[in-house]
Design a protein around this motif. Structure first.
Motif, PDB file in Angstrom:
ATOM      1  N   THR A 205      42.594  -2.614  34.018  1.00  0.00           N
ATOM      2  CA  THR A 205      42.974  -1.958  34.382  1.00  0.00           C
ATOM      3  C   THR A 205      41.736  -0.743  33.852  1.00  0.00           C
ATOM      4  O   THR A 205      40.567   0.431  35.313  1.00  0.00           O
ATOM      5  CB  THR A 205      44.110  -1.331  34.555  1.00  0.00           C
ATOM      6  N   PHE A 206      41.220  -0.906  33.052  1.00  0.00           N
ATOM      7  CA  PHE A 206      40.612  -0.259  32.862  1.00  0.00           C
ATOM      8  C   PHE A 206      39.008  -0.359  33.201  1.00  0.00           C
ATOM      9  O   PHE A 206      37.715   0.674  33.623  1.00  0.00           O
ATOM     10  CB  PHE A 206      39.944  -0.620  30.919  1.00  0.00           C
ATOM     11  N   PHE A 207      38.244  -1.840  33.306  1.00  0.00           N
ATOM     12  CA  PHE A 207      36.989  -2.099  33.978  1.00  0.00           C
ATOM     13  C   PHE A 207      37.373  -1.568  35.134  1.00  0.00           C
ATOM     14  O   PHE A 207      35.978  -0.727  35.840  1.00  0.00           O
ATOM     15  CB  PHE A 207      37.473  -4.107  33.854  1.00  0.00           C
ATOM     16  N   PHE A 208      38.255  -1.989  35.904  1.00  0.00           N
ATOM     17  CA  PHE A 208      38.085  -1.153  37.731  1.00  0.00           C
ATOM     18  C   PHE A 208      38.504  -0.014  37.585  1.00  0.00           C
ATOM     19  O   PHE A 208      37.798   0.600  38.052  1.00  0.00           O
ATOM     20  CB  PHE A 208      39.766  -1.381  38.037  1.00  0.00           C
ATOM     21  N   THR A 209      38.187   0.939  36.658  1.00  0.00           N
ATOM     22  CA  THR A 209      38.654   2.527  36.927  1.00  0.00           C
ATOM     23  C   THR A 209      37.353   2.791  35.818  1.00  0.00           C
ATOM     24  O   THR A 209      37.309   4.028  36.288  1.00  0.00           O
ATOM     25  CB  THR A 209      39.545   2.894  35.862  1.00  0.00           C
ATOM     26  N   LEU A 210      36.577   2.759  35.352  1.00  0.00           N
ATOM     27  CA  LEU A 210      36.323   3.525  33.823  1.00  0.00           C
ATOM     28  C   LEU A 210      34.624   2.949  34.766  1.00  0.00           C
ATOM     29  O   LEU A 210      33.349   3.289  34.266  1.00  0.00           O
ATOM     30  CB  LEU A 210      35.885   3.129  32.865  1.00  0.00           C
ATOM     31  N   ALA A 211      34.425   1.844  35.446  1.00  0.00           N
ATOM     32  CA  ALA A 211      33.496   1.159  36.153  1.00  0.00           C
ATOM     33  C   ALA A 211      33.111   0.775  37.301  1.00  0.00           C
ATOM     34  O   ALA A 211      33.800   0.704  38.754  1.00  0.00           O
ATOM     35  CB  ALA A 211      32.340  -0.144  35.145  1.00  0.00           C
ATOM     36  N   GLU A 212      31.692   0.979  37.790  1.00  0.00           N
ATOM     37  CA  GLU A 212      31.262   0.076  39.463  1.00  0.00           C
ATOM     38  C   GLU A 212      31.663  -1.309  39.612  1.00  0.00           C
ATOM     39  O   GLU A 212      31.522  -1.939  38.296  1.00  0.00           O
ATOM     40  CB  GLU A 212      29.956   1.172  40.110  1.00  0.00           C
ATOM     41  N   LYS A 213      31.205  -1.636  40.250  1.00  0.00           N
ATOM     42  CA  LYS A 213      30.706  -3.033  40.632  1.00  0.00           C
ATOM     43  C   LYS A 213      29.365  -3.417  40.158  1.00  0.00           C
ATOM     44  O   LYS A 213      28.753  -2.217  41.041  1.00  0.00           O
ATOM     45  CB  LYS A 213      31.441  -3.221  42.029  1.00  0.00           C
ATOM     46  N   GLY A 214      29.396  -4.759  39.362  1.00  0.00           N
ATOM     47  CA  GLY A 214      28.103  -4.765  39.683  1.00  0.00           C
ATOM     48  C   GLY A 214      27.850  -3.783  37.678  1.00  0.00           C
ATOM     49  O   GLY A 214      26.522  -4.559  37.839  1.00  0.00           O
TER      50      GLY A 214
ATOM     51  N   GLN B  59      35.121  -9.643  36.342  1.00  0.00           N
ATOM     52  CA  GLN B  59      34.975  -9.994  37.220  1.00  0.00           C
ATOM     53  C   GLN B  59      35.718 -10.028  38.421  1.00  0.00           C
ATOM     54  O   GLN B  59      35.367  -9.394  39.254  1.00  0.00           O
ATOM     55  CB  GLN B  59      33.691 -11.593  37.359  1.00  0.00           C
ATOM     56  N   ALA B  60      36.467 -10.358  38.089  1.00  0.00           N
ATOM     57  CA  ALA B  60      37.917 -10.756  39.150  1.00  0.00           C
ATOM     58  C   ALA B  60      38.346  -9.267  40.177  1.00  0.00           C
ATOM     59  O   ALA B  60      38.010  -9.970  41.018  1.00  0.00           O
ATOM     60  CB  ALA B  60      39.204 -11.965  38.869  1.00  0.00           C
ATOM     61  N   VAL B  61      38.311  -8.743  39.426  1.00  0.00           N
ATOM     62  CA  VAL B  61      39.021  -7.324  40.108  1.00  0.00           C
ATOM     63  C   VAL B  61      37.983  -6.663  40.259  1.00  0.00           C
ATOM     64  O   VAL B  61      37.482  -5.626  40.801  1.00  0.00           O
ATOM     65  CB  VAL B  61      40.253  -6.493  39.674  1.00  0.00           C
ATOM     66  N   ALA B  62      37.326  -6.236  39.018  1.00  0.00           N
ATOM     67  CA  ALA B  62      36.540  -4.641  38.556  1.00  0.00           C
ATOM     68  C   ALA B  62      34.799  -5.201  39.160  1.00  0.00           C
ATOM     69  O   ALA B  62      34.239  -4.705  39.806  1.00  0.00           O
ATOM     70  CB  ALA B  62      36.271  -4.598  37.356  1.00  0.00           C
ATOM     71  N   GLY B  63      34.388  -6.690  39.014  1.00  0.00           N
ATOM     72  CA  GLY B  63      33.337  -7.281  39.505  1.00  0.00           C
ATOM     73  C   GLY B  63      32.139  -6.617  38.475  1.00  0.00           C
ATOM     74  O   GLY B  63      30.798  -6.428  38.925  1.00  0.00           O
ATOM     75  N   CYS B  64      32.625  -6.453  37.552  1.00  0.00           N
ATOM     76  CA  CYS B  64      31.891  -6.307  36.290  1.00  0.00           C
ATOM     77  C   CYS B  64      30.565  -7.247  35.145  1.00  0.00           C
ATOM     78  O   CYS B  64      31.724  -8.473  36.066  1.00  0.00           O
ATOM     79  CB  CYS B  64      32.560  -5.960  35.066  1.00  0.00           C
TER      80      CYS B  64
END
Length: 134
Positions: free
Chosen positions: A14-23, A41-46
């Motif tokens: 949730t943190f990765f998805f909220t605080l960053a954009e894909k890539g 990688q799975a949800v946030a695409g980081c």
């Protein structure tokens, strides 16, 4: 409204998805918990990006962080976040407070989000536990 996660992996995702954009790249001092890669990688695409440390038992230095940041940037990645684990997983090392402070200050200077995973902070395998929360 407060939302509590039952699983730390979902919380971090949730943190990765909220605080960053894909890539976007997330700097993580290596070695690190292998599942972090999937969590990012799975949800946030980081993009997980390892910070190679001169001495992993002492934790990341600003030189280590600078080297990783510059290398990631040269590779065309936008570094958005720093993920620290204290105590380190898998090493079990408790970083000295100044190491965490320096890393957080370093990230703030670059306007990066800092996430500190302290899930193992109360896991004590010996009498002396010098852990201090960020």
């Amino acid at each position: 409204m407060c939302h509590l996660e039952l699983d730390v992996r979902h919380f971090l995702t949730t943190f990765f998805f909220t605080l960053a954009e894909k890539g976007d790249a997330v700097l993580i001092p290596a070695p690190y918990y292998a599942a972090f890669e999937n969590d990012m990688q799975a949800v946030a695409g980081c993009v997980p990006y390892a910070v190679q440390m001169e001495n992993p038992m002492n934790g990341p230095t600003t030189n280590d962080l600078n080297a990783a940041f510059e290398k990631a940037t040269k590779e065309g990645l936008r570094v958005k976040m720093l993920l620290l684990t204290n105590p380190n997983d898998p090493l079990g090392v408790i970083y000295m407070p100044h190491v965490i402070y320096d890393a957080v200050f370093w990230a703030r200077e670059r306007q990066l989000h800092t996430v500190v995973d302290e899930i193992y902070a109360l896991s004590v395998h010996h009498q002396v536990n010098n852990f201090r929360s960020v």
